[in-house]
Structures are given as C-alpha cells and as structure tokens.
Design a protein around this motif. Structure first.
Motif, PDB file in Angstrom:
ATOM      1  N   UNK A  80      99.163 -25.698  67.386  1.00 58.47           N
ATOM      2  CA  UNK A  80      98.404 -24.864  68.322  1.00 58.47           C
ATOM      3  C   UNK A  80      98.494 -25.416  69.747  1.00 58.47           C
ATOM      4  N   UNK A  81      98.843 -24.553  70.727  1.00 55.62           N
ATOM      5  CA  UNK A  81      98.999 -25.000  72.109  1.00 55.62           C
ATOM      6  C   UNK A  81      97.670 -25.475  72.685  1.00 55.62           C
ATOM      7  N   UNK A  82      96.569 -24.832  72.306  1.00 52.59           N
ATOM      8  CA  UNK A  82      95.268 -25.199  72.888  1.00 52.59           C
ATOM      9  C   UNK A  82      94.827 -26.597  72.485  1.00 52.59           C
ATOM     10  N   UNK A  83      95.436 -27.170  71.450  1.00 50.33           N
ATOM     11  CA  UNK A  83      95.088 -28.524  71.017  1.00 50.33           C
ATOM     12  C   UNK A  83      95.818 -29.599  71.809  1.00 50.33           C
ATOM     13  N   UNK A  84      96.863 -29.192  72.544  1.00 49.41           N
ATOM     14  CA  UNK A  84      97.691 -30.167  73.247  1.00 49.41           C
ATOM     15  C   UNK A  84      96.960 -30.678  74.479  1.00 49.41           C
ATOM     16  N   UNK A  85      96.826 -32.005  74.555  1.00 50.96           N
ATOM     17  CA  UNK A  85      96.156 -32.608  75.707  1.00 50.96           C
ATOM     18  C   UNK A  85      96.623 -34.066  75.827  1.00 50.96           C
ATOM     19  N   UNK A  86      97.681 -34.275  76.576  1.00 54.16           N
ATOM     20  CA  UNK A  86      98.195 -35.625  76.816  1.00 54.16           C
ATOM     21  C   UNK A  86      98.301 -35.829  78.315  1.00 54.16           C
ATOM     22  N   UNK A  87      98.249 -37.071  78.747  1.00 54.17           N
ATOM     23  CA  UNK A  87      98.347 -37.349  80.181  1.00 54.17           C
ATOM     24  C   UNK A  87      99.539 -38.223  80.533  1.00 54.17           C
ATOM     25  N   UNK A  88     100.392 -38.519  79.517  1.00 59.20           N
ATOM     26  CA  UNK A  88     101.572 -39.344  79.790  1.00 59.20           C
ATOM     27  C   UNK A  88     102.655 -38.982  78.786  1.00 59.20           C
ATOM     28  N   UNK A  89     103.814 -39.572  78.970  1.00 57.10           N
ATOM     29  CA  UNK A  89     104.945 -39.351  78.068  1.00 57.10           C
ATOM     30  C   UNK A  89     104.696 -40.063  76.745  1.00 57.10           C
ATOM     31  N   UNK A  90     104.606 -39.303  75.643  1.00 53.12           N
ATOM     32  CA  UNK A  90     104.350 -39.868  74.322  1.00 53.12           C
ATOM     33  C   UNK A  90     105.302 -39.255  73.302  1.00 53.12           C
ATOM     34  N   UNK A  91     105.717 -40.034  72.289  1.00 49.09           N
ATOM     35  CA  UNK A  91     106.612 -39.480  71.268  1.00 49.09           C
ATOM     36  C   UNK A  91     105.854 -38.602  70.276  1.00 49.09           C
ATOM     37  N   UNK A 111     114.611 -26.393  75.078  1.00 45.66           N
ATOM     38  CA  UNK A 111     113.200 -26.705  74.839  1.00 45.66           C
ATOM     39  C   UNK A 111     112.300 -25.840  75.720  1.00 45.66           C
ATOM     40  N   UNK A 112     111.251 -25.277  75.148  1.00 46.72           N
ATOM     41  CA  UNK A 112     110.349 -24.443  75.950  1.00 46.72           C
ATOM     42  C   UNK A 112     109.379 -25.276  76.776  1.00 46.72           C
ATOM     43  N   UNK A 113     108.929 -24.721  77.890  1.00 49.27           N
ATOM     44  CA  UNK A 113     107.830 -25.299  78.646  1.00 49.27           C
ATOM     45  C   UNK A 113     106.538 -24.709  78.077  1.00 49.27           C
ATOM     46  N   UNK A 114     105.459 -25.478  78.116  1.00 50.36           N
ATOM     47  CA  UNK A 114     104.227 -25.090  77.433  1.00 50.36           C
ATOM     48  C   UNK A 114     103.090 -25.016  78.448  1.00 50.36           C
ATOM     49  N   UNK A 115     102.309 -23.928  78.393  1.00 49.60           N
ATOM     50  CA  UNK A 115     101.148 -23.797  79.263  1.00 49.60           C
ATOM     51  C   UNK A 115      99.906 -23.664  78.398  1.00 49.60           C
ATOM     52  N   UNK A 116      98.954 -24.575  78.590  1.00 50.52           N
ATOM     53  CA  UNK A 116      97.702 -24.553  77.856  1.00 50.52           C
ATOM     54  C   UNK A 116      96.640 -23.897  78.730  1.00 50.52           C
ATOM     55  N   UNK A 117      96.244 -22.684  78.375  1.00 49.94           N
ATOM     56  CA  UNK A 117      95.263 -21.959  79.185  1.00 49.94           C
ATOM     57  C   UNK A 117      93.896 -22.643  79.184  1.00 49.94           C
ATOM     58  N   UNK A 118      93.636 -23.434  78.145  1.00 44.59           N
ATOM     59  CA  UNK A 118      92.354 -24.111  78.049  1.00 44.59           C
ATOM     60  C   UNK A 118      92.254 -25.265  79.041  1.00 44.59           C
ATOM     61  N   UNK A 119      93.315 -26.083  79.118  1.00 44.36           N
ATOM     62  CA  UNK A 119      93.307 -27.236  80.029  1.00 44.36           C
ATOM     63  C   UNK A 119      93.835 -26.896  81.424  1.00 44.36           C
ATOM     64  N   UNK A 120      94.515 -25.719  81.517  1.00 44.84           N
ATOM     65  CA  UNK A 120      95.143 -25.285  82.778  1.00 44.84           C
ATOM     66  C   UNK A 120      96.276 -26.229  83.203  1.00 44.84           C
ATOM     67  N   UNK A 121      96.923 -26.867  82.222  1.00 40.25           N
ATOM     68  CA  UNK A 121      98.040 -27.747  82.511  1.00 40.25           C
ATOM     69  C   UNK A 121      99.305 -27.237  81.831  1.00 40.25           C
ATOM     70  N   UNK A 122     100.424 -27.575  82.457  1.00 39.87           N
ATOM     71  CA  UNK A 122     101.726 -27.333  81.844  1.00 39.87           C
ATOM     72  C   UNK A 122     102.208 -28.622  81.178  1.00 39.87           C
ATOM     73  N   UNK A 123     102.908 -28.470  80.061  1.00 40.77           N
ATOM     74  CA  UNK A 123     103.486 -29.593  79.330  1.00 40.77           C
ATOM     75  C   UNK A 123     104.944 -29.271  79.032  1.00 40.77           C
TER      76      UNK A 123
END
Length: 954
Positions: A80-91, A111-123
């Motif tokens: 789930x995209x809304x669960x994604x929440x990282x602040x650095x490069x992680x494996x 590879x797709x770019x990911x936008x989390x509407x909940x955090x308002x960040x792109x990953x």
C-alpha cells in the motif's frame, strides 16, 4: 532448501528476482519471476512471503499487505502506497518463511515514481550497482537533471529528466498548458530559445518528465551556457532558472571528442564561480595541433615502423621551429619511466610532413628503463611534448578494437611481446608483456625421486609450432642457503582452451635425495621458482608461483583408480549431514581447542599467538586442533592438523569446546551450547566494512550479505586492539556481545622483541647482515585487471641501481596479486615474502615500511620505525572503492608520496624526513596502540579461563 533457492542475482536466470513493478489502485505491485514462483509455491505458504522496508535498527517501517497468484500464475506482492514513509535511502527486503533477503531486480526494469497523498511526499525506487532494490524520499524541490550529452556537427544533443514534485499533479491534468524553455547562449551574439512541449506524458505515477532535444548552435568551438525554465502558457508565466543536477553521462573533464575529423576537448560544469546551480556551462575547445598515427607497419618479426602525421592549423609553424630530430617517447603508466626512440621528419610535399620511427629489438633493449608494462606514446618536438593520437577518421571508440600485429624481441635470457593499441582516451599505447607468462600450477610431486611439475603458461602471438621438448634448468630458492638448481626437461603442448594457452610438464633429469627433497618442500611458498630453457631453438624463462593450496606429493607412478575417486566424491556429500548428527549425539570434548587463521591459509596472526601462549602455560593438558590447508605450515609445538572440509575437520568442529578464529567459519557451523567462540578479527579497520560500506560501493553486496551478519551472531566475544576498532565492529556487524579492548595477541612480539629470532628470520631469507630491510605491503585493488600480470608500481630497475648496496625489499602482497606476480630478476634485491606465515616477524626485521591504505600501518607503528605511504592512486581508491573511516591524509604517520621518483627520494632521505613526522607518529600511536602492553595473549587466556569456571563474561 529455501536458502539454496533464493540466490538473489538477476544475471542468472535460475534464481529468483523481481521481473516487473507497476502501480495499481494505490498499491505498488511487485511481480516475481517464474523461477521464484515455481520453486517457492512447492515449499512455503504464500502468507509467509512478503516485502518490507526496515531502518538501520531492524524496525519495520512498512510491509506488503498481501501476496496473490494472478490468472497467468504470477506471484504478485502488493504494498500500500499510503504506508510508505521513509526519510532516507533504505533497501527493500523479501521475507520467505523465517528467512529474509535483499530484493534483487533486473537492472533494465523501468521503475515507477510514487506519490503518497497522505504524507504529501514523492518516493522513488532505486537500483544499486549490485542490482539491489531500495527506496528513498524525494525532496519537494524542483530541478532538472541533465542525464546525457553528446555533440554532433553543430548540434548539442541532450537528454533530460524534469523533476517537478510540487507541480506534477497540475501538469499531468493539463500537460498541453506547460512547456520547458531552454535558453542557449553560445557567445555574445548567439542567443537561442528552444521550447519543448509536454503533450505526451505516459507515466502518470512519476513526478519526473523525461525529455530529449537537439540544440542547434552556430559554432561548436566556444562556451555554451544553458538555462532551463518551466513555462505555464495560460498565465504567460515562467518558473525561471530551475536548479540543475548533472549525471555522470553529462559530466566531462577534458574529454576528447572528434567531430568531422577535428579534435576537441569537452568540459561541462555548473557556474560554480557565481554559485549559480541553474546555469550549465559547456566548454568546447578545438585542438590547434595534434600528432596522429597515419600508419603502423610490421617491418620484420621483431620490428615495426610508426608513421605519424600532423593535424591543426599551427602544424607548419610548430614544425618549422624544430631544430633537432624529433623523439618518440614511451612513458610507463605506473612508474613514469621513459623510453626514447629517434625519429625523423619526412616532407613529401610543401604541405605534407610525417614523422617516422622504427621500434625494433635493438632500439628497445638499449633503453635501460625497459620493462614490462603499459607505455603511453608521446612525440617530442623541440621542447614541446604531445600525446600521439589515433587517426581520428572515425569515432574514438572505433579504434579501440584495432588489432595491430605483435612483435617478439629477445635478449640473452628472455623474450618479450610488444603490441601497439589505442587506449580508451584515444591515444597510442604500447603493451609490453613477457612472451611466456606463467598462468597456473596444477601439481608438484616427486615420482620415483624425480621432481614433476604440471601447470599452464600463456605464450603470446606469434606462437605456432612451439609444442615440443626443451632442455633447461630450474632454480628453487630455499631458506637459509643458496637456491637449489636442477637440470630439467620442459615439455610444452598447446591446449584447446584458447589461442595462447600451453600446458607444461617439467621433469628433473636427476634423482633427488631426501635432504634436497625436504628443502624443496619447505621452499614451496618461499619465493618464485625460476624455469629457464637453455635450448637454442627456443630460449625462454618464466616463474612458478606456488600457492598454498598446492601440496607437494611424494609417490610412485600409480594410476588413479576412477572407482575410488568417484566413491570419495559420493561420500563427501554425507559430510555435513554426518557433522549435524555428531552435534546432536556426541558430547562436547572439554578443553579441545580448534584454531583457524585466514580460512586455513596460514599458521599466523592472533590465533597463533593465543595457541603458543596457551601451550606454554598448559602444555598437553588440552587437545589442540589446527585447521590448515597445508600441514607444512605448522611450526608450533604440538597439535592435530586437519584440512578444511576433511572428515577429521567435521569431527572436531562438532565436538570441540573452544573455537578461536580471526575470521568466520563456514555457514554449516553450528554453535553448540556450552561451547565458546572467541573471535579475534585481523586488524584495525581503515577501509569501511560491514554495514558501513556505502550502498553504491562495489563491495557493498558482499559486506552487507545477511549470511555474513548471521555468522557474526555465533561469536561469544570479540577481542579488539583499541576503542576505535571496538566501536566500528559493534556498529558495522550489529554485535550484541562483549568486546574486550585489550590489544592484539599477535602484537605481543612487537612489544617484547626477540633479537635472536630477528637474526634467524633474516637468515631464513638469506639477507646479508650489512643490509637493511624495506617491507612493501600494499593493499589489494578491487578493480585491478585480474587477467594481466601484477606489476610493481615503482621503477624496479632504478630502485635496484640506487638501493641494492644498502637495502633488500620484502614483498608482502595480497594473495590475488602474489599469484600474478611474474618476478624473475633481482633475486638479491626483491624477495616475495607473501606466503611467509607470520607478518609480525617481517615487521620486526623491517627498517622501513612502505604501504598505502593497508591496516598494517596500525600494527607496525608499535615498532616506532618509519613508514612511507605510497598512494599513487589515492583519489581513485577513496572515491570509487570502499571509502575510509578516517581522513587518511590527516592521520598518516609518515609522508604520502604519489610517484616512483618521490618514493625513491623519500627512502634515500628517510631519517631526515621521518623526523618531521615525529609528533604526528606519536599521536597516531597514542590513539591506536595504547592497549598494546605485550600481555594481550595472557589476557585472552584469562577470558577463556573465566568461561571454564562458569563465570559471566561482560
């Protein structure tokens, strides 16, 4: 079974990896390849398969919600995209039952770019150099990435990635309302504006728009300044001067390019002088004069002629100023030695001049600096020197495949192969190799009291008709006395493997008594053996490099029974199951110690020091077992010697109470209850290791392998030489065990120096009493060309002439380098001591240490003797390989030198130069050697005794 299946390497079709990733209904969908699906479904429930992301402490940041099998029988894992929440490069990790692995991926996958509407960040998902998949958050800053650049005719071709997190949602709703404006200022009068429309954006889940364009310019040979702005058409407004990031394919530093037969230097930078990251500057400078190869002709079997023509509008002016004959120079790339060849200018017409030079046996060998290596070509005209370029009639890369004929030259003892080629920068180089190059050793044996040696050599072209039998001799250096010289017959036979490999069989022509046989056995890894053909029809020499794994056999002529051989291989399959059974049914044998050093390659280091102190104190009270590939390496009092992976090895690995190692045991090793694994490790780290290795480094995959971390969990305690090492080891390997900072047992001998032993070690190497010792111990270069011979990076001939009356040089190379070292000459000056068991003995006999980035500096500083750091590739080694924990230049307790001449000057003036580093040296010792009291072996045994008594060790 699962651990065996999931070797995450996408280069191999028989392994498991991600074959597709896409976004659907606010989820990232990972589709695994067929091999993963077919093998996995038969072994484990789908609910036990999931993907996760964890922080450095192992805490789960997010994980997949479900795993399904679609209509095509593909395994799909949903995150789930809304669960994604990282602040650095992680494996990212994939979990399979109780095991987890880093997620491997096809490197060519989009590879797709990911936008989390909940955090308002792109990953974004990213792929490391080792094809490991990771994820990182993108800052909401907008910028343009220049991905690649090329120049053709009067067009600048650019590919771009426009990263627009803040405006991307608006852009994808109405792409026709936006465009990219590129302003290109080429000189004072040329000012062009190019507009690129966003009519078609196919990837709606990316905040990156990928574009390519061609910018026409009036003149190439100038400075071009580019700026980029986002234009919103309905409001007639600009988002001016986007910040720029430059990818490696668009970053050039004096890169040579050829356009319409003209040569240019290309440089690209941001406008750093004005701190302006929004202006991309392209500097193109046309060469005014350049010597180019016109023709290479093979004149005879041992000579060729090089014809050089001139390009550029200043050619005639430069040539008219030349009052002396030109010289063709070849400069050795590593040690900067120079060979000179006379050349002459021929004028065919008033406007056409060429330089011609003959390279032949006489002209080559009269150069006293001649040696094997890579030599770059230059033309000296008067006092000016110019590199010699390829013909430039095609792209630079076109000439790399040019296959000029090789010539063979001879001196009294040797033959050499010379080959001209064009290097990757587009210039002429000369590769000089030994004509006959040792490749590998298959066996050494005494059959009917005669020495037999089998192996392979490479013989450079031309090499037809060389199979046959040749008379010669072999010189075998032995400890304590002069070399053993034997008459031999050398049989060469061409193999079918490639067009240069020959196998050799060497037989001694005389029978060898037991005394000489014993000397030869002890000399197996002493230094290179030299084979020399004295046959007039084909004279040659090559070294035999005897590795530790090659045992010397003593036998009669007996045919191998194939049935016995096959039976042995069949029985080997039962070794590990039998070992596991032993660990369950057999009791632990108290006071049985298993010692291993460097994977069984040596009787040395901390395990040796602990064993010798333990035997001194407790004698035959204990059972001592040493794991060694070669039993001849053991020089201790008493121990059971077992070969790795032998039946006896598995027996003692199952039953011993104590395990002492300076590395890890194989993965099969089961740490039984009431046993004790004392890990000593093998040095103070300078280069990063374990989980501290940067993710983009070539060594990252090996150092962060989950299996490596599992091995460290079997340790009960770690001993350490200093607080610096203790802290690093705890963090890099996630250790949760006691770490005792007591100094290294192996260093006790450097504190409590045995002068009699020093004299014996010098006698072992046949070092005259009136000569001093230089120990050269460079580190291993991970990016070295392993197919080529290893060459010393200093001018050996010059060193020999200058230092031979005062010094000898002991080489302590990495194992991979030592077996490529084609050392044949200077036996009274250079000794290969790589395979000598105990480097501590070499520290004690050395008067000077020459090293680079090796951790030998930490132990050697205990001796207080001078060190020189020969760091000829410092910038490359630091930036491209594993990186350093410390600022190498700041801490080095001795001079850092960059080339061969500077190194020689420093050796000659070492006492005066060393005085300048006295304060720095003492500071270094205080930081890294303060625990080296000379009692570390005893303190380690006290730790073992506390375990024996049942005391808790903290």
């Amino acid at each position: 079974m699962i651990r065996h299946i999931l070797k995450w390497n996408p280069a191999n079709v028989n392994t498991g990896y991600v074959k597709k990733i896409y976004i659907s209904d606010s989820k990232i969908v990972f589709i695994m390849n067929d091999y993963f699906r077919n093998k996995l479904l038969n072994n484990i429930a789908r609910t036990d398969v999931y993907i996760s992301c964890e922080d450095e402490d192992g805490n789960t940041l997010f994980r997949s919600s479900s795993t399904h099998v679609d209509d095509q029988n593909n395994i799909e894992i949903f995150v789930p995209i809304e669960k994604i929440n990282v602040d650095k490069n992680l494996p990212l990790w994939i979990h399979v039952g109780n095991n987890k692995y880093k997620l491997s991926i096809n490197k060519h996958l989009e590879l797709p770019m990911i936008y989390n509407q909940k955090t308002k960040y792109f990953y974004r998902l990213i792929i490391s150099k080792n094809n490991i998949l990771g994820i990182e958050r993108i800052n909401n800053e907008e910028y343009i990435s220049i991905d690649s650049l090329s120049i053709y005719n009067k067009n600048i071709n650019i590919t771009l990635s426009l990263v627009l997190p803040s405006h991307f949602t608006e852009i994808i709703k109405n792409p026709k309302n936006f465009s990219l404006i590129i302003e290109a200022i080429s000189d004072e009068t040329s000012h062009r504006i190019t507009e690129i429309n966003f009519d078609n954006i196919h990837n709606y889940y990316s905040c990156t728009i990928q574009l390519s364009t061609q910018l026409p310019v009036q003149k190439i040979d100038t400075i071009h300044k580019l700026t980029f702005s986002l234009n919103k058409k309905d409001s007639k407004s600009y988002f001016n001067n986007l910040p720029i990031q430059i990818k490696s394919n668009a970053l050039f530093n004096n890169e040579l390019i050829v356009i319409d037969n003209d040569s240019y230097f290309l440089n690209t930078v941001l406008d750093e002088n004005n701190n302006d990251t929004s202006q991309y500057i392209i500097k193109v400078e046309k060469l005014k004069f350049e010597p180019r190869v016109k023709l290479v002709e093979k004149v005879s079997l041992n000579s060729f002629k090089i014809t050089i023509e001139f390009y550029g509008k200043y050619s005639h002016a430069i040539l008219n100023q030349v009052k002396t004959d030109p010289l063709l120079l070849f400069v050795e790339r590593s040690n900067k030695a120079t060979m000179l060849y006379k050349a002459k200018i021929n004028r065919f017409t008033q406007n056409t001049e060429v330089v011609e030079a003959i390279i032949d046996e006489t002209s080559v060998l009269k150069n006293s600096t001649f040696s094997t290596g890579i030599w770059d070509a230059f033309l000296k005209l008067g006092d000016k020197i110019f590199p010699v370029a390829n013909p430039r009639k095609n792209l630079i890369q076109y000439y790399r495949a040019y296959n000029y004929p090789q010539i063979v030259i001879k001196n009294q003892l040797d033959q050499y192969s010379l080959k001209l080629y064009y290097n990757f920068k587009g210039y002429l180089s000369l590769l000089i190799r030994d004509y006959v190059i040792f490749k590998n050793l298959k066996s050494i044996s005494f059959i009917n009291r005669k020495l037999h040696i089998n192996g392979n050599v490479n013989i450079m072209k031309p090499n037809k008709g060389l199979s046959g039998s040749y008379l010669g001799e072999i010189s075998i250096p032995v400890p304590f006395e002069k070399p053993v010289v034997l008459p031999i017959n050398i049989q060469l036979q061409k193999t079918d493997k490639n067009d240069i490999e020959y196998k050799f069989l060497i037989k001694s022509l005389v029978k060898i008594n037991k005394k000489i046989s014993k000397k030869i056995i002890t000399a197996k890894t002493y230094s290179n053996w030299i084979v020399q053909s004295t046959d007039e029809q084909f004279k040659f020499r090559f070294p035999i490099i005897s590795e530790k794994e090659v045992n010397i056999g003593i036998s009669q002529l007996i045919k191998t029974n194939r049935f016995i051989s096959k039976s042995k291989k069949l029985l080997d399959k039962f070794k590990i199951p039998t070992y596991k059974l032993f660990t369950k049914i057999l009791p632990i044998k108290k006071n049985t110690f298993v010692f291993q050093s460097f994977y069984g390659n040596s009787y040395a280091d901390n395990p040796k020091a602990i064993y010798e102190k333990l035997y001194e104190l407790e004698g035959d009270k204990n059972k001592y077992v040493w794991v060694l590939k070669d039993s001849n390496l053991f020089t201790g009092k008493k121990a059971k010697i077992v070969k790795p992976f032998s039946w006896k090895y598995y027996y003692y690995m199952a039953r011993a109470q104590f395990f002492i190692n300076n590395a890890n045991f194989p993965d099969f090793f089961i740490k039984r209850k009431n046993t004790f694994f004392l890990q000593t490790w093998h040095g103070t780290p300078l280069k990063k290791l374990g989980l501290d290795v940067p993710k983009d480094a070539s060594a990252y995959a090996a150092n962060s392998d989950i299996k490596l971390l599992e091995r460290t969990k079997k340790w009960d305690i770690l001993i350490s030489p200093n607080e610096y090492t203790s802290e690093i080891m705890k963090r890099a390997y996630q250790l949760n065990i006691p770490i005792k900072t007591i100094g290294y047992p192996r260093n006790d001998q450097l504190v409590n120096v045995d002068k009699e032993k020093i004299e014996k070690v010098k006698e072992y190497f046949n070092i005259p009493k009136d000569k001093k010792v230089i120990l050269y111990a460079p580190t291993w270069r991970e990016d070295d060309d392993k197919k080529e011979s290893y060459r010393l990076k200093f001018n050996v001939n010059k060193f020999y002439k200058t230092l031979k009356n005062k010094y000898v040089i002991l080489l302590r190379l990495h194992y991979f380098d030592a077996k490529r070292m084609q050392l044949k000459d200077y036996s009274d000056f250079i000794i290969n001591a790589t395979y000598y068991n105990d480097i501590g003995d070499l520290y004690n006999i050395a008067d000077i240490l020459i090293t680079d980035y090796s951790s030998v500096m930490f132990d050697f500083s205990i001796t207080k003797k001078p060190m020189i750091f020969y760091a000829y590739d410092y910038a490359k080694y630091q930036d491209k390989l594993r990186g350093f924990y410390l600022d190498f230049k700041a801490i080095a307790p001795g001079p850092i030198v960059k080339d061969s001449d500077e190194l020689l000057f420093t050796i000659k003036n070492i006492e005066k130069i060393n005085e300048k580093y006295k304060t720095k040296y003492e500071k270094f010792r205080n930081q890294f050697c303060s625990h080296e009291s000379g009692n570390a072996s005893l303190e380690t045994i006290n730790i073992l005794n506390r375990f024996r008594k049942g005391e808790k060790i903290e």
